[in-house]
Design an enzyme around this catalytic site. Structure first.
Site, PDB file in Angstrom:
ATOM      1  N   ASP A 123       0.860  -1.183   0.000  1.00  0.00           N
ATOM      2  CA  ASP A 123       0.000   0.000   0.000  1.00  0.00           C
ATOM      3  C   ASP A 123       0.902   1.241   0.000  1.00  0.00           C
ATOM      4  O   ASP A 123       1.673   1.443   0.945  1.00  0.00           O
ATOM      5  CB  ASP A 123      -0.856  -0.056   1.279  1.00  0.00           C
ATOM      6  CG  ASP A 123      -1.763   1.145   1.441  1.00  0.00           C
ATOM      7  OD1 ASP A 123      -1.689   2.079   0.617  1.00  0.00           O
ATOM      8  OD2 ASP A 123      -2.548   1.139   2.409  1.00  0.00           O
ATOM      9  N   ASP A 157      -4.837  15.500 -17.253  1.00  0.00           N
ATOM     10  CA  ASP A 157      -5.240  16.842 -17.697  1.00  0.00           C
ATOM     11  C   ASP A 157      -6.405  17.377 -16.866  1.00  0.00           C
ATOM     12  O   ASP A 157      -6.700  18.571 -16.909  1.00  0.00           O
ATOM     13  CB  ASP A 157      -5.598  16.841 -19.186  1.00  0.00           C
ATOM     14  CG  ASP A 157      -6.766  15.933 -19.547  1.00  0.00           C
ATOM     15  OD1 ASP A 157      -7.276  15.211 -18.669  1.00  0.00           O
ATOM     16  OD2 ASP A 157      -7.175  15.943 -20.731  1.00  0.00           O
ATOM     17  N   LYS A 183      -5.551  14.682  -7.411  1.00  0.00           N
ATOM     18  CA  LYS A 183      -4.392  14.583  -8.323  1.00  0.00           C
ATOM     19  C   LYS A 183      -3.633  15.916  -8.361  1.00  0.00           C
ATOM     20  O   LYS A 183      -2.404  15.937  -8.349  1.00  0.00           O
ATOM     21  CB  LYS A 183      -4.850  14.195  -9.737  1.00  0.00           C
ATOM     22  CG  LYS A 183      -5.387  12.786  -9.889  1.00  0.00           C
ATOM     23  CD  LYS A 183      -4.362  11.692  -9.623  1.00  0.00           C
ATOM     24  CE  LYS A 183      -3.271  11.624 -10.653  1.00  0.00           C
ATOM     25  NZ  LYS A 183      -2.402  10.415 -10.426  1.00  0.00           N
ATOM     26  N   ARG A 188     -14.050  14.723 -24.661  1.00  0.00           N
ATOM     27  CA  ARG A 188     -12.801  14.228 -24.091  1.00  0.00           C
ATOM     28  C   ARG A 188     -11.800  14.075 -25.231  1.00  0.00           C
ATOM     29  O   ARG A 188     -12.186  13.916 -26.397  1.00  0.00           O
ATOM     30  CB  ARG A 188     -13.016  12.865 -23.392  1.00  0.00           C
ATOM     31  CG  ARG A 188     -13.974  12.929 -22.176  1.00  0.00           C
ATOM     32  CD  ARG A 188     -13.369  13.754 -21.064  1.00  0.00           C
ATOM     33  NE  ARG A 188     -14.174  13.833 -19.850  1.00  0.00           N
ATOM     34  CZ  ARG A 188     -14.978  14.855 -19.551  1.00  0.00           C
ATOM     35  NH1 ARG A 188     -15.140  15.863 -20.412  1.00  0.00           N
ATOM     36  NH2 ARG A 188     -15.633  14.891 -18.406  1.00  0.00           N
TER      37      ARG A 188
HETATM   38  P1  NAD Z   1      -6.581   2.161 -12.444  1.00  0.00           P
HETATM   39  O1  NAD Z   1      -7.650   2.535 -11.466  1.00  0.00           O
HETATM   40  O2  NAD Z   1      -6.922   1.254 -13.577  1.00  0.00           O
HETATM   41  O3  NAD Z   1      -5.359   1.508 -11.667  1.00  0.00           O
HETATM   42  C1  NAD Z   1      -4.896   1.981 -10.447  1.00  0.00           C
HETATM   43  C2  NAD Z   1      -3.983   0.913  -9.833  1.00  0.00           C
HETATM   44  O4  NAD Z   1      -3.473   1.435  -8.602  1.00  0.00           O
HETATM   45  C3  NAD Z   1      -4.712  -0.396  -9.502  1.00  0.00           C
HETATM   46  O5  NAD Z   1      -3.936  -1.505  -9.927  1.00  0.00           O
HETATM   47  C4  NAD Z   1      -4.822  -0.371  -7.983  1.00  0.00           C
HETATM   48  O6  NAD Z   1      -4.810  -1.662  -7.394  1.00  0.00           O
HETATM   49  C5  NAD Z   1      -3.576   0.428  -7.600  1.00  0.00           C
HETATM   50  N1  NAD Z   1      -3.727   1.083  -6.279  1.00  0.00           N
HETATM   51  C6  NAD Z   1      -4.787   1.790  -5.814  1.00  0.00           C
HETATM   52  N2  NAD Z   1      -4.553   2.201  -4.548  1.00  0.00           N
HETATM   53  C7  NAD Z   1      -3.308   1.746  -4.207  1.00  0.00           C
HETATM   54  C8  NAD Z   1      -2.508   1.861  -3.042  1.00  0.00           C
HETATM   55  N3  NAD Z   1      -2.942   2.517  -1.952  1.00  0.00           N
HETATM   56  N4  NAD Z   1      -1.287   1.292  -3.042  1.00  0.00           N
HETATM   57  C9  NAD Z   1      -0.822   0.615  -4.130  1.00  0.00           C
HETATM   58  N5  NAD Z   1      -1.552   0.462  -5.256  1.00  0.00           N
HETATM   59  C10 NAD Z   1      -2.780   1.029  -5.299  1.00  0.00           C
HETATM   60  O7  NAD Z   1      -6.013   3.557 -12.974  1.00  0.00           O
HETATM   61  P2  NAD Z   1      -5.473   3.944 -14.425  1.00  0.00           P
HETATM   62  O8  NAD Z   1      -6.600   4.375 -15.257  1.00  0.00           O
HETATM   63  O9  NAD Z   1      -4.538   2.902 -14.902  1.00  0.00           O
HETATM   64  O10 NAD Z   1      -4.654   5.271 -14.051  1.00  0.00           O
HETATM   65  C11 NAD Z   1      -3.295   5.171 -13.622  1.00  0.00           C
HETATM   66  C12 NAD Z   1      -2.764   6.566 -13.348  1.00  0.00           C
HETATM   67  O11 NAD Z   1      -2.854   7.370 -14.524  1.00  0.00           O
HETATM   68  C13 NAD Z   1      -3.530   7.321 -12.258  1.00  0.00           C
HETATM   69  O12 NAD Z   1      -2.604   8.015 -11.460  1.00  0.00           O
HETATM   70  C14 NAD Z   1      -4.407   8.272 -13.045  1.00  0.00           C
HETATM   71  O13 NAD Z   1      -4.667   9.446 -12.292  1.00  0.00           O
HETATM   72  C15 NAD Z   1      -3.553   8.569 -14.254  1.00  0.00           C
HETATM   73  N6  NAD Z   1      -4.271   8.913 -15.488  1.00  0.00           N
HETATM   74  C16 NAD Z   1      -5.298   8.120 -15.926  1.00  0.00           C
HETATM   75  C17 NAD Z   1      -5.940   8.444 -17.126  1.00  0.00           C
HETATM   76  C18 NAD Z   1      -7.053   7.569 -17.680  1.00  0.00           C
HETATM   77  O14 NAD Z   1      -7.660   7.926 -18.685  1.00  0.00           O
HETATM   78  N7  NAD Z   1      -7.339   6.429 -17.104  1.00  0.00           N
HETATM   79  C19 NAD Z   1      -5.537   9.564 -17.861  1.00  0.00           C
HETATM   80  C20 NAD Z   1      -4.486  10.334 -17.362  1.00  0.00           C
HETATM   81  C21 NAD Z   1      -3.858   9.987 -16.185  1.00  0.00           C
HETATM   82  P1  TYD Z   2     -14.883   8.441 -17.806  1.00  0.00           P
HETATM   83  O1  TYD Z   2     -14.545   7.306 -18.702  1.00  0.00           O
HETATM   84  O2  TYD Z   2     -15.421   8.164 -16.457  1.00  0.00           O
HETATM   85  O3  TYD Z   2     -13.583   9.371 -17.719  1.00  0.00           O
HETATM   86  P2  TYD Z   2     -13.408  10.883 -17.112  1.00  0.00           P
HETATM   87  O4  TYD Z   2     -14.561  11.200 -16.257  1.00  0.00           O
HETATM   88  O5  TYD Z   2     -12.147  10.753 -16.333  1.00  0.00           O
HETATM   89  O6  TYD Z   2     -13.281  11.781 -18.304  1.00  0.00           O
HETATM   90  O7  TYD Z   2     -15.938   9.354 -18.556  1.00  0.00           O
HETATM   91  C1  TYD Z   2     -15.672   9.860 -19.866  1.00  0.00           C
HETATM   92  C2  TYD Z   2     -16.860  10.718 -20.280  1.00  0.00           C
HETATM   93  O8  TYD Z   2     -17.991   9.850 -20.450  1.00  0.00           O
HETATM   94  C3  TYD Z   2     -17.269  11.751 -19.235  1.00  0.00           C
HETATM   95  O9  TYD Z   2     -17.700  12.924 -19.912  1.00  0.00           O
HETATM   96  C4  TYD Z   2     -18.434  11.097 -18.513  1.00  0.00           C
HETATM   97  C5  TYD Z   2     -19.082  10.247 -19.595  1.00  0.00           C
HETATM   98  N1  TYD Z   2     -19.739   8.992 -19.127  1.00  0.00           N
HETATM   99  C6  TYD Z   2     -21.051   8.708 -19.544  1.00  0.00           C
HETATM  100  O10 TYD Z   2     -21.681   9.480 -20.280  1.00  0.00           O
HETATM  101  N2  TYD Z   2     -21.615   7.540 -19.106  1.00  0.00           N
HETATM  102  C7  TYD Z   2     -20.967   6.669 -18.289  1.00  0.00           C
HETATM  103  O11 TYD Z   2     -21.573   5.616 -17.905  1.00  0.00           O
HETATM  104  C8  TYD Z   2     -19.628   6.964 -17.893  1.00  0.00           C
HETATM  105  C9  TYD Z   2     -18.865   6.026 -16.987  1.00  0.00           C
HETATM  106  C10 TYD Z   2     -19.051   8.147 -18.347  1.00  0.00           C
END
Ligand code: NAD
Ligand code: TYD
Length: 339
Positions: free
Chosen positions: A62, A129, A159, A219
């Site tokens: 953790d 972002d 974040k 997005r």
């Molecule tokens: P995710 O939720 O799929 O994965 C998060 C991972 O972190 C999981 O494997 C979870 O088990 C682990 N985790 C959570 N709490 C923890 C803890 N206390 N200790 C150790 N591990 C822990 O997230 P993701 O979508 O892969 O995003 C990864 C990173 O990228 C995040 O920091 C997110 O803010 C950033 N990010 C995501 C997106 C996106 O579109 N998903 C875009 C830009 C930036």
């Molecule tokens: P999401 O994938 O949750 O990413 P983020 O909120 O980080 O951008 O959502 C992407 C976009 O889709 C956001 O504008 C919210 C919308 N959305 C829906 O319209 N329906 C849904 O069920 C979800 C999960 C998201």
């Protein structure tokens, strides 16, 4: 030559998982350590193919547990940290903000202390972002690295807080850091609570797709592999203390995204269901990636090629997402969407 020891936090999640596989395969002479707590979003089955490799290790821990993290760093003496671990879903942050503060803020601070203690050569903080807040619909305005931080959701506020802590460890202690701020990712192993995998998995089961509000929110979608190559570049070439925005100019509104998936899978638009809007729903995100391009980054996919690859991946890997949507996810879905 000494092998480089790279700690990847959150390497069992969506982006971290793709990054771990990318690094293990690309750099056989680096030792890649995946540290993950395996929350609902973490899953080890995705790493079956790399588990046997001798440059990959898994550590269950953790990031917010100082007693666990500090001794780990002093014994392993990691050279580099790439920090993904976080609570990442905006909707969950609206109903349960507390865990976002613990993991994203406190967890980052514990890692920064540990990284400082062993003098890591670089700490790459993977941010989003969403810390910049929202843009209006004027297509000529983008987020740059100089856009003020104005987060609107508990997720983006947590974040942004972690970004500020990372900056402060650079300014105060001279820790060599980079912050990357990427737009929305999609691709293999995306957890089906997020828009794109939720839509694909529901459409394949002929279930309705919930679209928030009028579906006009925009997005800027980037394929996860292009995010991985950006982080790889920043890890090796990023100038200490600098922030890099990551995005490929692939803006789509949510209705366009959902319709693209429906058309590709030959399903009717009748599956679209407009539901109540998200609280504080950000209108538009859009990245200006000039600074990263100047460093040499070029994405491989545009939205059309990337979404086609991703839909095919979900068709080929039903087992992976079916196992997820049959578990505790079902309870989450019913609660979130009031069904
Ligand atoms: P995710 O939720 O799929 O994965 C998060 C991972 O972190 C999981 O494997 C979870 O088990 C682990 N985790 C959570 N709490 C923890 C803890 N206390 N200790 C150790 N591990 C822990 O997230 P993701 O979508 O892969 O995003 C990864 C990173 O990228 C995040 O920091 C997110 O803010 C950033 N990010 C995501 C997106 C996106 O579109 N998903 C875009 C830009 C930036
Ligand atoms: P999401 O994938 O949750 O990413 P983020 O909120 O980080 O951008 O959502 C992407 C976009 O889709 C956001 O504008 C919210 C919308 N959305 C829906 O319209 N329906 C849904 O069920 C979800 C999960 C998201």
């Amino acid at each position: 030559m000494m092998r480089k020891k790279i700690l990847v936090t959150g390497g069992s999640g969506f982006i971290g998982g793709n990054f771990v596989q990318y690094m293990v395969n690309k750099y056989p002479d680096y030792d890649i350590y995946n540290l993950d707590l395996l929350t609902y979003a973490g899953d080890l089955t995705k790493h079956r193919e790399i588990e046997e490799k001798d440059n990959y290790w898994f550590i269950k821990a953790d990031i917010a547990d100082r007693e666990e993290i500090i001794p780990l760093f002093t014994s392993k003496k990691f050279d580099y940290v790439v920090h993904f671990a976080a609570e990442s879903h905006v909707d969950r942050s609206i109903t349960e903000p507390e865990i976002f503060i613990r993991t994203n803020v406190l967890g980052t601070q514990v890692l920064l202390d540990a990284a400082k203690l062993v003098n890591v050569k670089k700490f790459v903080h993977v941010s989003t972002d969403e810390v910049y807040g929202e843009l209006d619909f004027d297509p000529n305005i983008f987020f740059t690295e100089d856009t003020p931080l104005q987060p609107n959701s508990p997720y983006s506020a947590s974040k942004a807080s972690s970004d500020l802590l990372v900056r402060s460890y650079s300014e105060t202690y001279g820790l060599p850091v980079n912050i990357t701020r990427c737009s929305n990712n999609y691709g293999p192993y995306h957890f089906p609570e997020k828009l794109i995998p939720l839509t694909i998995s529901r459409v394949l089961n002929d279930q309705k797709v919930p679209v928030y509000g009028d579906g006009k929110n925009i997005r800027d979608w980037l394929h996860v592999i292009d995010h991985c190559s950006a982080i790889d570049l920043v890890l090796h070439e990023g100038e200490n203390g600098e922030v890099y925005n990551v995005g490929g100019h692939n803006e789509r509104n949510n209705l366009e995204v959902v319709k693209t998936i429906l058309h590709t899978l030959n399903k009717s638009e009748d599956l679209i269901e407009f539901v109540e809007d998200r609280l504080g729903h950000d209108k538009r995100y859009a990245i200006d990636p000039t600074k990263l391009e100047k460093l040499g980054w070029k994405p491989k996919y545009n939205f059309d090629t990337g979404i086609a690859q991703t839909i095919q991946w979900y068709l080929d890997n039903k087992e992976w997402w079916e196992q997820i949507i049959s578990g505790e996810y079902r309870e989450y879905f019913e609660k979130q969407y009031n069904v």
